[in-house]
Motif scaffolding. Sequence first.
Motif, PDB file in Angstrom:
ATOM      1  N   MET A  16      22.052  -8.431 -17.389  1.00  0.00           N
ATOM      2  CA  MET A  16      23.175  -9.352 -17.218  1.00  0.00           C
ATOM      3  C   MET A  16      24.474  -8.613 -17.501  1.00  0.00           C
ATOM      4  O   MET A  16      24.655  -8.084 -18.613  1.00  0.00           O
ATOM      5  CB  MET A  16      23.030 -10.540 -18.178  1.00  0.00           C
ATOM      6  CG  MET A  16      21.700 -11.264 -18.041  1.00  0.00           C
ATOM      7  SD  MET A  16      21.605 -12.744 -19.060  1.00  0.00           S
ATOM      8  CE  MET A  16      21.693 -12.031 -20.700  1.00  0.00           C
ATOM      9  N   ASN A  17      25.340  -8.574 -16.531  1.00  0.00           N
ATOM     10  CA  ASN A  17      26.627  -7.881 -16.647  1.00  0.00           C
ATOM     11  C   ASN A  17      27.782  -8.860 -16.513  1.00  0.00           C
ATOM     12  O   ASN A  17      27.619  -9.966 -16.008  1.00  0.00           O
ATOM     13  CB  ASN A  17      26.731  -6.798 -15.575  1.00  0.00           C
ATOM     14  CG  ASN A  17      25.650  -5.740 -15.709  1.00  0.00           C
ATOM     15  OD1 ASN A  17      25.208  -5.409 -16.801  1.00  0.00           O
ATOM     16  ND2 ASN A  17      25.223  -5.210 -14.570  1.00  0.00           N
ATOM     17  N   SER A  18      28.948  -8.413 -16.952  1.00  0.00           N
ATOM     18  CA  SER A  18      30.173  -9.220 -16.846  1.00  0.00           C
ATOM     19  C   SER A  18      29.941 -10.630 -17.355  1.00  0.00           C
ATOM     20  O   SER A  18      30.274 -11.620 -16.693  1.00  0.00           O
ATOM     21  CB  SER A  18      30.654  -9.255 -15.383  1.00  0.00           C
ATOM     22  OG  SER A  18      30.876  -7.954 -14.902  1.00  0.00           O
ATOM     23  N   LEU A  19      29.378 -10.714 -18.532  1.00  0.00           N
ATOM     24  CA  LEU A  19      29.004 -12.020 -19.077  1.00  0.00           C
ATOM     25  C   LEU A  19      30.217 -12.883 -19.364  1.00  0.00           C
ATOM     26  O   LEU A  19      31.295 -12.378 -19.725  1.00  0.00           O
ATOM     27  CB  LEU A  19      28.164 -11.848 -20.337  1.00  0.00           C
ATOM     28  CG  LEU A  19      26.723 -11.423 -20.057  1.00  0.00           C
ATOM     29  CD1 LEU A  19      26.062 -10.854 -21.300  1.00  0.00           C
ATOM     30  CD2 LEU A  19      25.922 -12.596 -19.518  1.00  0.00           C
ATOM     31  N   LYS A  20      30.026 -14.187 -19.178  1.00  0.00           N
ATOM     32  CA  LYS A  20      31.080 -15.173 -19.362  1.00  0.00           C
ATOM     33  C   LYS A  20      30.633 -16.197 -20.414  1.00  0.00           C
ATOM     34  O   LYS A  20      29.431 -16.394 -20.600  1.00  0.00           O
ATOM     35  CB  LYS A  20      31.350 -15.889 -18.042  1.00  0.00           C
ATOM     36  CG  LYS A  20      31.665 -14.974 -16.881  1.00  0.00           C
ATOM     37  CD  LYS A  20      31.776 -15.755 -15.591  1.00  0.00           C
ATOM     38  CE  LYS A  20      32.043 -14.836 -14.412  1.00  0.00           C
ATOM     39  NZ  LYS A  20      32.150 -15.584 -13.143  1.00  0.00           N
ATOM     40  N   PRO A  21      31.575 -16.851 -21.057  1.00  0.00           N
ATOM     41  CA  PRO A  21      31.182 -17.878 -22.032  1.00  0.00           C
ATOM     42  C   PRO A  21      30.244 -18.928 -21.446  1.00  0.00           C
ATOM     43  O   PRO A  21      29.365 -19.437 -22.147  1.00  0.00           O
ATOM     44  CB  PRO A  21      32.520 -18.478 -22.460  1.00  0.00           C
ATOM     45  CG  PRO A  21      33.486 -17.348 -22.308  1.00  0.00           C
ATOM     46  CD  PRO A  21      33.026 -16.608 -21.064  1.00  0.00           C
ATOM     47  N   GLU A  22      30.403 -19.249 -20.181  1.00  0.00           N
ATOM     48  CA  GLU A  22      29.537 -20.239 -19.546  1.00  0.00           C
ATOM     49  C   GLU A  22      28.121 -19.741 -19.318  1.00  0.00           C
ATOM     50  O   GLU A  22      27.248 -20.514 -18.902  1.00  0.00           O
ATOM     51  CB  GLU A  22      30.133 -20.731 -18.224  1.00  0.00           C
ATOM     52  CG  GLU A  22      30.542 -19.645 -17.266  1.00  0.00           C
ATOM     53  CD  GLU A  22      32.025 -19.307 -17.359  1.00  0.00           C
ATOM     54  OE1 GLU A  22      32.554 -19.208 -18.495  1.00  0.00           O
ATOM     55  OE2 GLU A  22      32.650 -19.116 -16.295  1.00  0.00           O
ATOM     56  N   ASP A  23      27.864 -18.467 -19.579  1.00  0.00           N
ATOM     57  CA  ASP A  23      26.487 -17.951 -19.534  1.00  0.00           C
ATOM     58  C   ASP A  23      25.729 -18.242 -20.824  1.00  0.00           C
ATOM     59  O   ASP A  23      24.533 -17.963 -20.914  1.00  0.00           O
ATOM     60  CB  ASP A  23      26.498 -16.440 -19.292  1.00  0.00           C
ATOM     61  CG  ASP A  23      27.022 -16.073 -17.919  1.00  0.00           C
ATOM     62  OD1 ASP A  23      27.778 -15.077 -17.828  1.00  0.00           O
ATOM     63  OD2 ASP A  23      26.684 -16.770 -16.941  1.00  0.00           O
ATOM     64  N   THR A  24      26.404 -18.788 -21.811  1.00  0.00           N
ATOM     65  CA  THR A  24      25.753 -19.132 -23.067  1.00  0.00           C
ATOM     66  C   THR A  24      24.648 -20.155 -22.832  1.00  0.00           C
ATOM     67  O   THR A  24      24.888 -21.219 -22.252  1.00  0.00           O
ATOM     68  CB  THR A  24      26.783 -19.690 -24.062  1.00  0.00           C
ATOM     69  OG1 THR A  24      27.714 -18.661 -24.396  1.00  0.00           O
ATOM     70  CG2 THR A  24      26.095 -20.175 -25.333  1.00  0.00           C
ATOM     71  N   ALA A  25      23.435 -19.814 -23.256  1.00  0.00           N
ATOM     72  CA  ALA A  25      22.278 -20.681 -23.013  1.00  0.00           C
ATOM     73  C   ALA A  25      21.053 -20.071 -23.682  1.00  0.00           C
ATOM     74  O   ALA A  25      21.087 -18.932 -24.152  1.00  0.00           O
ATOM     75  CB  ALA A  25      22.025 -20.843 -21.517  1.00  0.00           C
ATOM     76  N   LEU A  26      19.990 -20.848 -23.665  1.00  0.00           N
ATOM     77  CA  LEU A  26      18.672 -20.342 -24.039  1.00  0.00           C
ATOM     78  C   LEU A  26      18.007 -19.842 -22.758  1.00  0.00           C
ATOM     79  O   LEU A  26      17.927 -20.590 -21.777  1.00  0.00           O
ATOM     80  CB  LEU A  26      17.853 -21.449 -24.689  1.00  0.00           C
ATOM     81  CG  LEU A  26      16.546 -21.067 -25.380  1.00  0.00           C
ATOM     82  CD1 LEU A  26      16.790 -20.050 -26.483  1.00  0.00           C
ATOM     83  CD2 LEU A  26      15.879 -22.314 -25.946  1.00  0.00           C
ATOM     84  N   TYR A  27      17.594 -18.599 -22.768  1.00  0.00           N
ATOM     85  CA  TYR A  27      17.046 -17.962 -21.574  1.00  0.00           C
ATOM     86  C   TYR A  27      15.530 -17.875 -21.681  1.00  0.00           C
ATOM     87  O   TYR A  27      14.998 -17.391 -22.685  1.00  0.00           O
ATOM     88  CB  TYR A  27      17.651 -16.572 -21.398  1.00  0.00           C
ATOM     89  CG  TYR A  27      19.052 -16.608 -20.846  1.00  0.00           C
ATOM     90  CD1 TYR A  27      20.104 -17.088 -21.621  1.00  0.00           C
ATOM     91  CD2 TYR A  27      19.335 -16.177 -19.561  1.00  0.00           C
ATOM     92  CE1 TYR A  27      21.393 -17.155 -21.122  1.00  0.00           C
ATOM     93  CE2 TYR A  27      20.621 -16.224 -19.051  1.00  0.00           C
ATOM     94  CZ  TYR A  27      21.641 -16.722 -19.834  1.00  0.00           C
ATOM     95  OH  TYR A  27      22.915 -16.778 -19.331  1.00  0.00           O
ATOM     96  N   TYR A  28      14.861 -18.322 -20.624  1.00  0.00           N
ATOM     97  CA  TYR A  28      13.414 -18.366 -20.581  1.00  0.00           C
ATOM     98  C   TYR A  28      12.874 -17.492 -19.459  1.00  0.00           C
ATOM     99  O   TYR A  28      13.446 -17.453 -18.369  1.00  0.00           O
ATOM    100  CB  TYR A  28      12.915 -19.785 -20.300  1.00  0.00           C
ATOM    101  CG  TYR A  28      13.267 -20.819 -21.329  1.00  0.00           C
ATOM    102  CD1 TYR A  28      14.434 -21.560 -21.215  1.00  0.00           C
ATOM    103  CD2 TYR A  28      12.414 -21.087 -22.389  1.00  0.00           C
ATOM    104  CE1 TYR A  28      14.757 -22.532 -22.147  1.00  0.00           C
ATOM    105  CE2 TYR A  28      12.720 -22.061 -23.330  1.00  0.00           C
ATOM    106  CZ  TYR A  28      13.894 -22.775 -23.193  1.00  0.00           C
ATOM    107  OH  TYR A  28      14.197 -23.745 -24.112  1.00  0.00           O
TER     108      TYR A  28
END
Length: 122
Positions: A83-95
């Motif tokens: 995951m690159n260029s991460l944004k605050p909206e990428d905040t989550a639990l990843y499965y």
Amino acid sequence: QVQLVESGGGLVQAGGSLRLSCAASGGTFNSYAMGWFRQAPGKEREFIATISRYGRSTYYADSLKGRFTISRDNAKNTVYLQMNSLKPEDTALYYCAAGMVAQTDLRGFRLWGQGTQVTVSS
């Protein structure tokens, strides 16, 4: 059957990168297509990417294409999500999840890990 354990999540600043890993055990890893999904608080679980059993085919959510990359190493029984260029909206639990066919519908994946938290600060 296969058991899945995600790792690699954490806290990162906006614009940063993370690589998530999902290690499989207890089954034949290359019998399964794999997928990554995420779920933010108060939202439904959403599709990120999927990869076929031998990695020949990949599919991405349109909104994430270009920033996220799925890959797998069958010799290590592991699937990755770069995951690159991460944004605050990428905040989550990843499965991560395992299924018979690479697809975008989470209902097609019958085996799931417990998730790893990704938090992106602004």
